[in-house]
Design a protein around this motif. Sequence first.
Motif, PDB file in Angstrom:
ATOM      1  N   LEU A 176      -5.749   6.378   2.112  1.00 41.76           N
ATOM      2  CA  LEU A 176      -6.141   5.248   2.962  1.00 41.76           C
ATOM      3  C   LEU A 176      -6.215   5.712   4.413  1.00 41.76           C
ATOM      4  O   LEU A 176      -5.229   6.193   4.977  1.00 41.76           O
TER       5      LEU A 176
ATOM      6  N   PHE B 229       0.827  -1.207   0.000  1.00 43.32           N
ATOM      7  CA  PHE B 229       0.000   0.000   0.000  1.00 43.32           C
ATOM      8  C   PHE B 229       0.866   1.264   0.000  1.00 43.32           C
ATOM      9  O   PHE B 229       0.403   2.330   0.415  1.00 43.32           O
TER      10      PHE B 229
ATOM     11  N   CYS C 137       1.478   6.321   3.808  1.00 39.72           N
ATOM     12  CA  CYS C 137       0.004   6.380   3.890  1.00 39.72           C
ATOM     13  C   CYS C 137      -0.347   7.488   4.878  1.00 39.72           C
ATOM     14  O   CYS C 137      -0.674   7.239   6.050  1.00 39.72           O
TER      15      CYS C 137
ATOM     16  N   CYS D 235      -0.310   5.128  -0.570  1.00 35.26           N
ATOM     17  CA  CYS D 235      -1.780   5.261  -0.665  1.00 35.26           C
ATOM     18  C   CYS D 235      -2.215   6.356   0.305  1.00 35.26           C
ATOM     19  O   CYS D 235      -2.678   6.085   1.422  1.00 35.26           O
ATOM     20  N   SER D 236      -2.083   7.579  -0.128  1.00 38.90           N
ATOM     21  CA  SER D 236      -2.235   8.723   0.765  1.00 38.90           C
ATOM     22  C   SER D 236      -3.670   8.971   1.217  1.00 38.90           C
ATOM     23  O   SER D 236      -3.894   9.741   2.160  1.00 38.90           O
TER      24      SER D 236
END
Length: 227
Positions: free
Chosen positions: A15, A9, A35, A12-13
């Motif tokens: 999330l 992941f 993230c 995945c900013s």
Amino acid sequence: MTTIGSGAFLGCSSLASVTIPDSVTEIGSEAFLGCSSLASITIPDSVTTIGEGAFSECSSLASITIPGGVTAIWEETFCECENLSSVTIPDSVTEIGREAFYGCISLASVTIPKGVTKIGFAAFYDCTGLASVTIQEGVTEIEDAAFNNCRNLTSIIIPASVARIEGDPQILNPVRSSDTDEDSLYTLYPYDSYGSFGGCNDLTITAPAGSFALIYARLHKIKYIEI
């Protein structure tokens, strides 16, 4: 599924929340790196391995409970988790790796459990909100720059088991013996380093009489409390 792969992941900013299923035993390196919106994550007891940089730069993560089967917090695992204010480290952990909590500026206190034997290089470097640290009996080594630039660190309890504090221009390799004379407890080496407590200007070390930590404090004019 038993493994969350390396970089699964990454970046995945958006999330915000993750629940990891009980089938997972391993979280790979950099699995959630970057993230930045991740504020909540539930890690089940089934997880035994959390890879290097797994949660690095998760700047919204406020708290983390590390499962009781994890044996090491590896390099940069929680590096620059700027909102992390609470971390629970279980007794199963034996090592806190290099820069594991580097730049966790909201972390106010931490207890290093009795299972840990080594606190790695720059493990808590630049944790500027860190005010108190309790190191339980069992830790033997504090590596170079471990608490460097923790400017608000005023209290650290260091047990008699600590026999090596690195990163000091005078004290590097302690030599234990039955002799209680201070000269028998350390050897002198020239060493260019950051210092284990560099920048902790208001620090008071609490340590047992005759311990290496107390001798360290005396030699470097760090305030101390003998217990």
